[in-house]
Design a protein around this motif. Structure first.
Motif, mmCIF file in Angstrom:
data_model
loop_
_atom_site.group_PDB
_atom_site.id
_atom_site.type_symbol
_atom_site.label_atom_id
_atom_site.label_comp_id
_atom_site.label_asym_id
_atom_site.label_seq_id
_atom_site.Cartn_x
_atom_site.Cartn_y
_atom_site.Cartn_z
ATOM 1 N N THR A 170 14.478 28.031 -9.657
ATOM 2 C CA THR A 170 14.430 29.510 -9.721
ATOM 3 C C THR A 170 15.101 29.940 -10.879
ATOM 4 O O THR A 170 14.432 30.991 -11.603
ATOM 5 C CB THR A 170 15.107 30.118 -8.338
ATOM 6 N N SER A 194 2.893 20.015 -5.622
ATOM 7 C CA SER A 194 1.942 21.080 -6.177
ATOM 8 C C SER A 194 2.514 22.402 -5.619
ATOM 9 O O SER A 194 3.619 22.441 -5.004
ATOM 10 C CB SER A 194 0.452 20.791 -5.538
ATOM 11 N N TYR A 251 22.104 25.957 -0.514
ATOM 12 C CA TYR A 251 22.182 25.062 -1.632
ATOM 13 C C TYR A 251 23.635 25.047 -2.323
ATOM 14 O O TYR A 251 24.482 25.934 -1.711
ATOM 15 C CB TYR A 251 21.207 25.721 -2.800
ATOM 16 N N ALA A 297 8.893 29.240 -2.370
ATOM 17 C CA ALA A 297 9.035 27.872 -2.027
ATOM 18 C C ALA A 297 9.162 27.533 -0.445
ATOM 19 O O ALA A 297 8.242 26.515 -0.048
ATOM 20 C CB ALA A 297 9.724 27.157 -3.071
#
Ligand SMILES: Cc1ncc(COP(=O)(O)O)c(C=O)c1O
Length: 385
Positions: free
Chosen positions: A90, A198, A330, A159
């Motif tokens: 990001t 992808s 995260y 995402a």
């Protein structure tokens, strides 16, 4: 006892092989053929007006800033407000374009807090990059309103949001991305719609959707597929190169996997939501566990089920000893050397980064596995002094 892993992708193997076989028989594994079909399938599913298939969401985030910068005449050093609680893709994407990531803090959903964003806006702010963590929209609607009021572009890092409906259902709802200037989805191996690697970029502006197709193939203004299949067939070799582009487009093998996975996305996300509901039930009486609330009114993709707990690292070791392997999504990005300039700007994100755990969540799990994880957490909490 069988280990319980954080993520285990499920592929419908025979159907996937049949789609891939078609590519191999036709002799067309690259851009076009299945990639075009998958773009159409994604638009039909999500209701988003434009979609371009890519090698990854990391590619897409870079392109989002590349094209918005170009269109808006942004300068190097212009600012993008972003979250420190994300995968580094990001924030790297902002830096690829010599823009400056400015970190705002998160709210109880662990998504960007609109009030914190408002405090970070300066005359050089051009955009907000919002991450729907784990598929949670958080206060995305308020962030959209703020962006509109202040003339900022909204980039949605979706995402984790394949199959997050902001309101309503798949039949009548608005999919994540409906109000953003550009939305980027990841279809990497462990995401809700798994391929291998992808992604999809969905611009609101049709002109940018047209442009991005050149940017993903080196700046060439006509792709091989269009040239091979163009009417008349003459001058197939003739194309122009308008600028330096990238090699970021997706290929037909990945699209073949995507075309199968998209058929099952709603069913798979229903199962994820069921697992999350069981976690909620199992954990409700466990005072040591703070649950991350889902934004009200949405139907989330439930890419992650996250909790906050003190002594996180020891809890993870304890779970590992029981054959349970959770994750951490995260680490506060300002703990990384290259983002240290943002240290101290997002105390809530820092605290979350120290306490957060993503519990195992995948389609091979059922109620028994959820119970085993909850029991493991209960023991870990009791073992703490
Ligand atoms: C929040 C977030 N953004 C971006 C990405 C990058 O996705 P990709 O692996 O498709 O490049 C990820 C992947 O894990 C992610 O979790």
């Amino acid at each position: 006892m069988e280990p319980i892993h954080l993520f285990v992708p499920t592929f419908r193997i025979d159907e996937s092989l049949a789609e891939i076989r078609e590519c191999l028989e036709k002799g067309w594994t690259g851009l076009g053929f299945k990639t075009v079909a998958f773009e159409e399938a994604w638009k039909a599913y999500s209701g988003l007006p434009h979609a371009h298939f890519l090698g990854s969401a990391s590619n897409g985030l870079h392109l989002a800033f590349r094209l918005l910068k170009e269109q808006g005449g942004w300068q190097a050093g212009d600012e993008v407000i972003s979250t420190p609680l994300t995968f580094v893709s990001t924030n790297h994407a902002i830096l690829y374009e010599d823009l400056q990531p400015v970190f705002a803090d998160v709210d109880e959903h662990l998504c960007l807090d609109p009030e914190s964003i408002a405090q970070r806006i300066t005359p050089r702010t051009r955009a907000v990059c919002y991450v729907g963590l784990g598929g949670n929209p958080g206060r995305l609607a308020a962030v959209r309103d703020l962006c509109r009021e202040r003339g900022l572009k909204l980039v949605l890092d979706a995402a984790h949001m394949a199959g997050t409906w902001l309101d309503g259902t798949c039949l009548d709802g608005r999919h994540a991305g409906a109000d953003a200037d550009v939305t980027v989805f990841s279809f990497q191996a462990v995401k809700n719609l798994p391929t291998a690697d992808s992604g999809m970029i969905c611009f609101a502006d049709p002109a940018l959707d047209q442009d991005v197709r050149k940017w993903t193939w080196l700046g060439i203004n006509k792709d091989t597929y269009a040239r091979t299949h163009s009417a008349g067939g003459t001058y197939k070799w003739l194309y122009d190169v308008e600028h330096v582009g990238f090699k970021y487009h997706g290929n037909s093998i990945m699209a073949a996997l995507g075309l199968v996975a998209i058929k099952y996305l709603e069913e798979d996300n229903d199962h994820r939501r069921r697992l999350a509901a069981w976690y909620e039930e199992e954990l409700q009486d466990l005072a040591a566990v703070e649950r991350v609330p889902m934004a009200p009114g949405c139907i989330p993709s439930r890419h992650l089920y996250q909790i906050l707990i003190d002594g996180r690292d020891e809890v993870i070791v304890h779970l590992n000893e029981q054959g349970i392997y959770p994750g951490v999504h995260y680490r506060d990005n300002t703990l990384y050397r290259m983002y240290a300039h943002g240290d101290g700007m997002a105390p809530r994100a820092r605290r979350a980064s120290e306490r957060i755990i993503s519990l195992p969540l995948h389609l091979r799990m059922g109620r028994d596995e959820v119970r085993r994880v909850a029991d493991g957490l209960r023991e870990a909490a009791q073992a703490r002094p």
